[in-house]
Design an enzyme around this catalytic site. Sequence first.
Site, PDB file in Angstrom:
ATOM      1  N   ALA A 246       0.882  -1.423   0.287  1.00  0.00           N
ATOM      2  CA  ALA A 246       0.177  -0.132   0.331  1.00  0.00           C
ATOM      3  C   ALA A 246       1.193   1.531   0.326  1.00  0.00           C
ATOM      4  CB  ALA A 246      -0.829  -0.032   1.142  1.00  0.00           C
ATOM      5  N   HIS A 247       0.584   1.989  -0.364  1.00  0.00           N
ATOM      6  CA  HIS A 247       1.326   4.301  -0.306  1.00  0.00           C
ATOM      7  C   HIS A 247       1.442   4.125   1.485  1.00  0.00           C
ATOM      8  CE1 HIS A 247      -2.305   5.096   2.866  1.00  0.00           C
ATOM      9  NE2 HIS A 247      -2.413   4.638   2.544  1.00  0.00           N
TER      10      HIS A 247
END
Lengths: 348, 348, 348
Positions: A246-247
């Site tokens: 994820a980010h």
Amino acid sequence: MQFTLQQIADLIGGTVIGDATTKIWQLAKIDEPTAEGSICFLANPKYENFIYQTTATAVIVSKDFVPKQAITPSLLLVDNPYIAFTVLLEAYSQLVAEAGQKRKIGIEQPCYIAEGVQQGEAIYIGAFAYIGKNCVLGDNVKIYPHTFIGDNTQIGANTIIYSGAKIYENTEIGQNCTIHAGAVIGSEGFGFAPQEDGTYKDIPQLGKVILENNVNIGANTTIDRATMGTTLIQSGTKLDNLIQVAHNVVIGKNTVIAAQAGISGSSKIGDNCMIGGQVGIAGHLDIADQSKIGAQAGIGGNIKEKGTTVIGSPAFNFRDFMKAYTIFRKLPTLQKQIDRLMKEKEKE
Amino acid sequence: MQFTLQQIADLIGGTVIGDATTKIWQLAKIDEPTAEGSICFLANPKYENFIYQTTATAVIVSKDFVPKQAITPSLLLVDNPYIAFTVLLEAYSQLVAEAGQKRKIGIEQPCYIAEGVQQGEAIYIGAFAYIGKNCVLGDNVKIYPHTFIGDNTQIGANTIIYSGAKIYENTEIGQNCTIHAGAVIGSEGFGFAPQEDGTYKDIPQLGKVILENNVNIGANTTIDRATMGTTLIQSGTKLDNLIQVAHNVVIGKNTVIAAQAGISGSSKIGDNCMIGGQVGIAGHLDIADQSKIGAQAGIGGNIKEKGTTVIGSPAFNFRDFMKAYTIFRKLPTLQKQIDRLMKEKEKE
Amino acid sequence: MQFTLQQIADLIGGTVIGDATTKIWQLAKIDEPTAEGSICFLANPKYENFIYQTTATAVIVSKDFVPKQAITPSLLLVDNPYIAFTVLLEAYSQLVAEAGQKRKIGIEQPCYIAEGVQQGEAIYIGAFAYIGKNCVLGDNVKIYPHTFIGDNTQIGANTIIYSGAKIYENTEIGQNCTIHAGAVIGSEGFGFAPQEDGTYKDIPQLGKVILENNVNIGANTTIDRATMGTTLIQSGTKLDNLIQVAHNVVIGKNTVIAAQAGISGSSKIGDNCMIGGQVGIAGHLDIADQSKIGAQAGIGGNIKEKGTTVIGSPAFNFRDFMKAYTIFRKLPTLQKQIDRLMKEKEKE
């Protein structure tokens, strides 16, 4: 590529028992069905019975090997069959790679190369590849068909990007990386601000992804760009297939992650970790260097101590989990024991 | 896009401490390495130590902030640094989006547009995109390179489909949707009728997929078409990467689902649910509105009550699971206690 | 394709109650919202209330059905509504398939067909498909747009490969297979040799993938090539979406595997197994024929006995797991009972 048994014997330093002019053109495993032209090896005595059944053309064995039954394939006697086979494997894959590299040079048409793209030497761009504006491709970069490279992306020397990988704009990829088919790098992270009316509003995802050198990314793995700043995969780290990163995640150096694991936003994974398949790691966590996380574990808190081994969901120390789980399996017995004790207590 | 510190101060209503003509061109986080031209903010006192180390060009701080050490970056004093940064972020991403939208207009060649396709205004179709027969593309639709749109598909205004997404025929996609790279929408569901000889026969999958307005679909997520009827994702719902949505599933409004979750055939998920990463939901279930399902949970039965929070596999009430799991970790101690009680009982 | 109610009545052997010239053009489910031109069926009495609400144009019902309220749709009376609908479904999907097959013939431009490719009769190659050197495509093979087929790959008759699937070189695919969008077949397995300095060196992945006949591969599923030898999926086996199959795995005949399951390197799965969603299977294991593995199970050891049903992580016998899990949920009560017993013991 065909070789005679004698050529192979010369390469790995061995002696041929059988026809030294026999042709060999593929490597095989002794415990699997094999076709003509195959060579395999016998190192582990546990596999000895396979040598009496194999349809391989030749087998590499120890010079001390004494057959207990008749053997069909030719033999190649060496000091250490495992090492000899490794040498052969290395040489063979070198040849395959060189043949492949030679083949994959040049630019196939039609492809789309936008303005301002810098191309290194000896690169390959496959048909239907799309290279956005101002991208920089280092020497010997190989871009397979259907790859999408967004604007302003940099790709270091010797990196290979297989068919259909999708790299969003502004990504930085180091040297000697391999990105497999269907991987998506730099997509927008999962960030939404809840509104008073129950709807969600997209939070702009303005950051990017950096892969350092010698990073491998498996097929259909997804790596989101940072909300701001950088999602970072450090050098030497290897990701298997279908992994979610994820980010704003940071993964350290030389960490290996097995298929279908997922790492939530802003977590930081240390160097030299080993993370099993289908592991889930929650967001905003710190995972210490050399952590070992067993398959399917769920990590809900920081791992502070270097070299910790955990399993379970939520995960804790591996040995403690296994002890607890052994008793979990016997819970019906435990329940009965307690019931009996309770009953007798009541009688008293 | 470059701005002076003074321009930013004017935008967010602040006072510059330092050179007001300094150029700023990127947003950053105070606790991450940053390059020249970056601006970040300090709101949470826990992050104060980072302001003495950051290499950012400027930091937005509270006007009440009193530094304890020397500070390198310029400062921008405001009433509330977090709100000020949000304003800046919003303005910046608006500019980025406008620049992006302007850039991505028009039809790149080669692309494939079959007969009968209706195109709205200001659309973008990237090179190597494939648009099947009789598709309808609303105004401002953006179709990135390598996207496949099957025959008779409708795509509403302002929807963005990133590179390599695959939309099977007859799909209906609403307005303001975002579909990320590699997502597959409308593939045949997993339906096979077992035959007497142990083989399986394909069950025809004749239905379709409808995404309503404001739906986001993550990278490499897969959504199967209905066997008959419709697989439906209602408005405002957000799906992360690598999620599986099987045939005939219905997902309500404004539900958010984290990466790698999977929903089996014909299950109905309510409105405003929050579903964690790697959750599995069995088939033919009803999940009530506002359900919260913890990461890695396995849902084997209906969730009937609105707002229920569950975890575990099979899942049950969150607090009850956590209490039980706390004791699970101590099972070896429990076992010993019971052993001792049993032994003493025997002695009696 | 439109039909009159009378035409449908003739096909399935029924009697029309209502206007026999009414046009029907889609199949629907009685418990879902439906549009004009739909026909659905009522077989299960539990669904009877839906017949009074449905907006379908016609409903197939038993000739013994006696309505309790007014009914809007036309009725089609038959002996057995379920069987009648199955006949209709079969006929309809046959027509759809024929129409589809007819439509998808020929070679769309631009596509890339390398030298030495052998093409069977009546094949379809979509725009932007890439067919490598010396590939062999059997009769009636359908290759959708954006598909990548590496050099020396063989594809048997009647096999369909949907948009954006990526098949690496030297793969062998049998007859009547279906490979869905985004699937990756033949990517390099996850094999790395740890070096003394903590880095990893790629182990050459020289093997291939063979899919036998009648195999289905779901969207975005990944199947790695063997390190040496073959990763093998035997005939009749069906894989759902987002599944990971590692190097040198063998999956037997007529086995079905649900979405997001993962199988680690060199494991052998038997014939006619049923493997649930999100299951993880460790490496180098043998799973007996007809094994049933429940969703999210983690398999860490061999399953030796044919027809075993397991669940849990690590998995064990299904019934035993469920019994143990029932008590797991009550652990806080157990804990209290033991505490009381211990306290009373101390008092004695």
